[in-house]
Write an enzyme that holds these catalytic residues in place. Sequence first.
Site, PDB file in Angstrom:
ATOM      1  N   SER A 264       0.842  -1.196   0.000  1.00 38.91           N
ATOM      2  CA  SER A 264       0.000   0.000   0.000  1.00 38.91           C
ATOM      3  C   SER A 264       0.877   1.245   0.000  1.00 38.91           C
ATOM      4  O   SER A 264       2.084   1.172   0.220  1.00 38.91           O
ATOM      5  CB  SER A 264      -0.887   0.014   1.245  1.00 38.91           C
ATOM      6  OG  SER A 264      -0.099   0.330   2.381  1.00 38.91           O
ATOM      7  N   LYS A 265       0.221   2.370  -0.249  1.00 42.09           N
ATOM      8  CA  LYS A 265       0.936   3.639  -0.250  1.00 42.09           C
ATOM      9  C   LYS A 265       1.580   3.874   1.110  1.00 42.09           C
ATOM     10  O   LYS A 265       2.667   4.432   1.214  1.00 42.09           O
ATOM     11  CB  LYS A 265      -0.045   4.756  -0.598  1.00 42.09           C
ATOM     12  CG  LYS A 265       0.595   6.125  -0.565  1.00 42.09           C
ATOM     13  CD  LYS A 265      -0.319   7.181  -1.129  1.00 42.09           C
ATOM     14  CE  LYS A 265      -0.209   8.506  -0.398  1.00 42.09           C
ATOM     15  NZ  LYS A 265       1.124   8.872   0.032  1.00 42.09           N
ATOM     16  N   ARG A 266       0.895   3.416   2.158  1.00 45.61           N
ATOM     17  CA  ARG A 266       1.443   3.606   3.509  1.00 45.61           C
ATOM     18  C   ARG A 266       2.787   2.899   3.689  1.00 45.61           C
ATOM     19  O   ARG A 266       3.660   3.389   4.393  1.00 45.61           O
ATOM     20  CB  ARG A 266       0.437   3.140   4.565  1.00 45.61           C
ATOM     21  CG  ARG A 266      -0.150   4.318   5.335  1.00 45.61           C
ATOM     22  CD  ARG A 266      -1.293   3.895   6.228  1.00 45.61           C
ATOM     23  NE  ARG A 266      -2.426   3.427   5.435  1.00 45.61           N
ATOM     24  CZ  ARG A 266      -3.039   2.259   5.605  1.00 45.61           C
ATOM     25  NH1 ARG A 266      -2.642   1.434   6.555  1.00 45.61           N
ATOM     26  NH2 ARG A 266      -4.060   1.914   4.848  1.00 45.61           N
ATOM     27  N   ASP A 269       5.355   5.201   2.333  1.00 42.03           N
ATOM     28  CA  ASP A 269       5.608   6.328   3.239  1.00 42.03           C
ATOM     29  C   ASP A 269       6.434   5.873   4.444  1.00 42.03           C
ATOM     30  O   ASP A 269       7.350   6.559   4.890  1.00 42.03           O
ATOM     31  CB  ASP A 269       4.283   6.927   3.736  1.00 42.03           C
ATOM     32  CG  ASP A 269       3.499   7.565   2.592  1.00 42.03           C
ATOM     33  OD1 ASP A 269       4.115   7.840   1.542  1.00 42.03           O
ATOM     34  OD2 ASP A 269       2.273   7.760   2.733  1.00 42.03           O
TER      35      ASP A 269
END
Length: 511
Positions: A264-266, A269
Amino acid sequence: MTQPARKVRVRFAPSPTGPLHIGGVRTALYNYLFARQHGGELVFRIEDTDSTRFVPGAEEYIIEAFRWLGIEFDEGVSFGGAHGPYRQSERRDIYRRYMRQLLDEGKAYIAFDTPEELEVRRKETENFQYDAHTRNSMRNSLTLPAEEAERLVAEGAQYVVRFKIEPDQDITVHDLIRGDVHVNSSVLDDKVLYKSADDLPTYHLANIVDDHLMQISHVIRGEEWLPSAPLHVLLYRAFGWEDSMPAFAHLPLLLKPDGKGKLSKRDGDRLGFPVFPLEWKDPATGAVSSGYRESGYLPAAVINFLALLGWNPGDDEEILSLEALVDKFDITKCSRSGAKFDYVKGQWFNREYLQRTPDAALAPAFDAVLRENGIEAPMERVEAVVGMMKMKKISFIRELWPLCDFFFISPQTYTTEDKFVRKNWKAETAGEMRTLAALLKDVSPFDVENLRQAVDTWTETSGVKPWNAWRVCLVGTGKGPDMYELAAFLGKAETLSRMERAIQALSEGQA
Ligand code: GLU
């Protein structure tokens, strides 16, 4: 690799709901490789029938991402072609026609249940499913008198069209990666195919109609679409298009680099890597997400990295150009289990590709880094520095700056607090550097060969080993390339001036 019997036509069909996720890029890449290796065609279709999820700029972003990556489409939005329009929102008439056909043939029906009514049913019945068992107790064209259903439609009541799925039919999805997947139709619900509210079909109807009309031979897409495939097979049957039904290939998920679950994008990050090909600025929030391009990845490195996430050529070869990938890729050898998104491996690929890229091609990127640091230098000098330094185990061009600043800025301070300086600057060093400076004054032209010859002759007769101290003078510490290359790059005047300043600061200044 077995040769498919029909003309290969594949498609990449994103929904413009935001920036393209890196998993979507891999899907497009596999479609591209498959099309190219079979002399087929790749279609770019925009699936924008869910108007609530439309994000402005997403379509342009996707096109730009593939342009950067060098993945070329043969037909589609912005490319044209004989099967257009390729944006689903521009194909309403077509879908209406096919929706009508299913209604007329009794393979679909109109349902008037409001969201509130459906909610009540879901509360009453656990795992409520709108299907053969329940449709007779709902408000639809099967239960209402024909005149009433007609009247409701004429009055503009909101309705949906549902696919009338016959229970207890065997469905087989032929998947090139997973083999035959069997499903019984009783587990499926009567999927909504069309909504009167926005006069648009849902994904399922539009997807099938378009794949058929665009003569798609193979549907290669992410694993998350596998649950839709049995329904799609039934739709092909309902339309009588079984003979032209595409083969399916559902690609393995991309998994978190650490632990279980979907990437996921998380994760990006949290661990510091991009999950989008290009930087994306969210038009609603203004939040910026990093992209591979802006982070300094070379497109060929991204392609190579992604190609090996879910497939490998079966030998140890890892560095594969796009042409080599087209040659070797085999959709049937894709893995069924998810592929761990090893972003560190992605950085390794970038390092490998940096080293294989000509200096001149890398120079503009380093020039941009230099400008950010207030340095303006002629491009041939930028290129020369890249050439001297790119082998230094860097994964990104921007990592060159701290390794290369001294090419452009003379050392600000000379200090014995630096370990390398302390180790290499002795009592006799200033004298030796003076001798070396006097010798360099006469070297002309001031190039690598002449420098080497002059210094070597001196060191052979004197026994002095001047290189580390000389490096202290020109760099201020223990880093940098070959001393002759560095001195030649700096030129005579700058070389002598740095030596003078070092001698002053480290010996005479202290006295
Ligand atoms: N519109 C779907 C997506 O966003 C396409 C799925 C498919 O390829 O059938 O990925």
